[in-house]
Write a protein that holds these residues in place. Structure first.
Motif, short mmCIF file in Angstrom:
data_model
loop_
_atom_site.label_atom_id
_atom_site.label_comp_id
_atom_site.label_asym_id
_atom_site.label_seq_id
_atom_site.Cartn_x
_atom_site.Cartn_y
_atom_site.Cartn_z
N UNK A 303 0.83 -1.21 0.00
CA UNK A 303 0.00 0.00 0.00
C UNK A 303 0.86 1.26 0.00
N UNK A 304 2.00 1.20 0.69
CA UNK A 304 2.89 2.36 0.76
C UNK A 304 3.82 2.47 -0.46
N UNK A 305 3.88 1.40 -1.25
CA UNK A 305 4.75 1.42 -2.43
C UNK A 305 6.21 1.12 -2.13
N UNK A 306 6.49 0.51 -0.98
CA UNK A 306 7.89 0.22 -0.63
C UNK A 306 8.54 -0.77 -1.59
N UNK A 307 7.86 -1.86 -1.99
CA UNK A 307 8.51 -2.76 -2.97
C UNK A 307 8.85 -2.06 -4.28
N UNK A 308 7.99 -1.15 -4.71
CA UNK A 308 8.29 -0.40 -5.94
C UNK A 308 9.52 0.48 -5.77
N UNK A 309 9.68 1.03 -4.57
CA UNK A 309 10.87 1.84 -4.29
C UNK A 309 12.13 0.98 -4.41
N UNK A 310 12.08 -0.23 -3.88
CA UNK A 310 13.24 -1.12 -3.96
C UNK A 310 13.49 -1.52 -5.41
N UNK A 311 12.43 -1.80 -6.16
CA UNK A 311 12.59 -2.11 -7.58
C UNK A 311 13.27 -0.96 -8.31
N UNK A 312 12.89 0.27 -8.00
CA UNK A 312 13.52 1.44 -8.61
C UNK A 312 15.01 1.50 -8.25
N UNK A 313 15.33 1.22 -7.00
CA UNK A 313 16.73 1.24 -6.57
C UNK A 313 17.54 0.17 -7.29
N UNK A 314 16.93 -0.99 -7.48
CA UNK A 314 17.60 -2.07 -8.22
C UNK A 314 17.87 -1.63 -9.65
N UNK A 315 16.83 -1.13 -10.32
CA UNK A 315 16.97 -0.72 -11.71
C UNK A 315 18.02 0.36 -11.90
N UNK A 316 18.03 1.34 -11.00
CA UNK A 316 19.00 2.43 -11.11
C UNK A 316 20.43 1.90 -10.96
N UNK A 317 20.61 0.95 -10.08
CA UNK A 317 21.96 0.40 -9.86
C UNK A 317 22.42 -0.47 -11.02
N UNK A 318 21.51 -1.18 -11.63
CA UNK A 318 21.88 -1.98 -12.80
C UNK A 318 22.29 -1.05 -13.95
N UNK A 319 21.54 0.01 -14.15
CA UNK A 319 21.89 0.99 -15.20
C UNK A 319 23.27 1.59 -14.91
N UNK A 320 23.52 1.95 -13.66
CA UNK A 320 24.83 2.51 -13.29
C UNK A 320 25.95 1.51 -13.58
N UNK A 321 25.71 0.26 -13.23
CA UNK A 321 26.74 -0.77 -13.45
C UNK A 321 27.01 -0.96 -14.95
N UNK A 322 25.96 -1.05 -15.74
CA UNK A 322 26.14 -1.28 -17.17
C UNK A 322 26.75 -0.07 -17.87
N UNK A 323 26.43 1.13 -17.41
CA UNK A 323 27.08 2.32 -17.97
C UNK A 323 28.59 2.27 -17.73
N UNK A 324 28.95 1.88 -16.51
CA UNK A 324 30.38 1.75 -16.20
C UNK A 324 31.03 0.68 -17.05
N UNK A 325 30.36 -0.45 -17.21
CA UNK A 325 30.89 -1.55 -18.01
C UNK A 325 31.13 -1.13 -19.45
N UNK A 326 30.15 -0.47 -20.04
CA UNK A 326 30.25 -0.12 -21.46
C UNK A 326 31.26 1.01 -21.72
N UNK A 327 31.71 1.66 -20.65
CA UNK A 327 32.75 2.66 -20.80
C UNK A 327 34.16 2.09 -20.74
N UNK A 328 34.29 0.77 -20.56
CA UNK A 328 35.61 0.17 -20.37
C UNK A 328 36.25 -0.36 -21.65
N UNK A 329 35.47 -0.45 -22.73
CA UNK A 329 35.99 -0.95 -24.01
C UNK A 329 36.66 -2.32 -23.85
N UNK A 330 35.96 -3.23 -23.22
CA UNK A 330 36.46 -4.58 -23.02
C UNK A 330 36.26 -5.41 -24.28
#
Length: 350
Positions: A303-330
């Motif tokens: 009802x408070x939307x807490x699981x959605x908040x955690x989902x948002x935190x997960x998604x933001x962190x995955x995007x951050x990780x993949x941005x870092x990965x794609x900047x490495x030219x591996x």
């Protein structure tokens, strides 16, 4: 092994290394005295299951530098799974969790080894603690005898003390924060040190150090590994309460009953008003929490939307990780594998 990443054959290789190594060590341990047989069984049980993500991150920390596939490296990577097995035994003991992978945890299973002894529960807990200690020792032994050149091992050895220090710091922070006032920032610090670092960042850094990775690549591993490791644990927080036990192999009530400092509980408290806090305060930490009480917690969270908040935190962190990965030219194979591993860590049922 080809350059195309297929996690199943890799998992089989790691499983084979762990099964053979731990079985041999368990036999040597049990040979000391027949009384030790139940403890030896728990050593082997501790490595029976697992996604082998930590080994995979170590492996690709090595391959991304340009090093070829290597059975010796797979053995070194498998040692990361023994670190995890040790941490799980200790974590389940600290949290008094009854189940892991759908089976009794060691401190529960070892109760059968001392059925008629006064204080049998405490004795079983002591035995489980020593199982975890031995698994951590075996991790170091497997790493040191993996077959890679001594000069390679010497580059990575200092990282083992960092891994152990940060992992234990995270466990201590969780103990110290358990039952305290919910605080999302404090919970995320526990997440970072207890899980994120030893799940993704440190295995990558150890694999990279073995391969001779340079400073820029090591920094990139951290920029990818830390947010992804946090996403991994945040997913665990959600699965702990909303996952299906037949998939997770764990009891849903553990986090609420133990009033653990998870980000999900902290966000729920932050979003709650006075009446919900009164209700939650009676349920968080209740040792008598039943199915109805757990459903009440879930209802407030949703009802408070807490699981959605955690989902948002997960998604933001995955995007951050993949941005870092794609900047490495591996190499393309490494980028593909680490992208796939990021999704496996963050989007899963168990």
């Amino acid at each position: 092994m080809t350059d195309r990443w297929d996690p199943a054959p890799f998992k089989n290789r790691v499983d084979d290394v762990l099964r053979r190594f731990v079985a041999e060590e368990a036999d040597l341990f049990a040979a000391v005295d027949p009384l030790l047989a139940p403890v030896a069984e728990q050593l082997e049980a501790a490595v029976t299951d697992g996604k082998r993500l930590r080994a995979a991150f170590c492996y690709w920390g090595w391959r991304a530098v340009g090093q070829p596939d290597s059975d010796a490296l797979v053995r070194a990577a498998a040692s990361m799974e023994l670190v995890h097995a040790a941490a799980v035994v200790h974590d389940d003991l600290i949290d008094d969790s009854p189940l892991r992978h759908g089976r009794p945890t060691p401190h529960i299973a070892l109760r059968a080894a001392v059925p008629d002894r006064p204080g049998a529960d405490d004795t079983a807990r002591s035995l489980a603690m020593l199982v975890g200690d031995l698994l951590m020792s075996l991790a170091g032994q497997l790493f040191a005898t993996c077959g890679l050149p001594a000069a390679y091992l010497a580059r990575a050895r200092p990282l083992w003390s960092v891994l152990a220090r940060e992992l234990i710091a995270g466990e201590c922070l969780e103990i110290l924060r358990t039952g305290a006032g919910p605080d999302t920032a404090a919970s995320l610090k526990v997440v970072r040190y207890k899980t994120a670092k030893y799940t993704v960042e440190q295995p990558l850094l150890i694999g990279g150090a073995l391969a001779g990775a340079g400073e820029r690549l090591r920094a990139g591993y951290s920029a990818y590994g830390l947010p992804l490791g946090e996403a991994f644990q945040l997913r665990d927080d959600l699965l702990g309460l909303f996952g299906a036990p037949e998939h997770t192999g764990k009891a849903n009530a553990d986090d609420v009953r133990g009033h653990r400092p998870t980000a999900l509980l902290a966000e729920t408290w932050r979003l709650a008003r006075a009446d919900d806090r009164e209700r939650l305060g009676a349920l968080f930490g209740s040792r008598d929490l039943d199915a109805d009480g757990l459903d009440a917690v879930r209802e407030v969270m949703c009802r408070l939307g807490a699981p959605d908040r955690i989902e948002h935190m997960i998604g933001a962190r995955v995007v951050e990780a993949l941005d870092a990965l794609h900047g490495l030219n591996l190499p393309a194979s490494a980028t593909g594998a680490l992208t796939s591993l990021a999704h496996s860590a963050a989007v899963r049922l168990s």
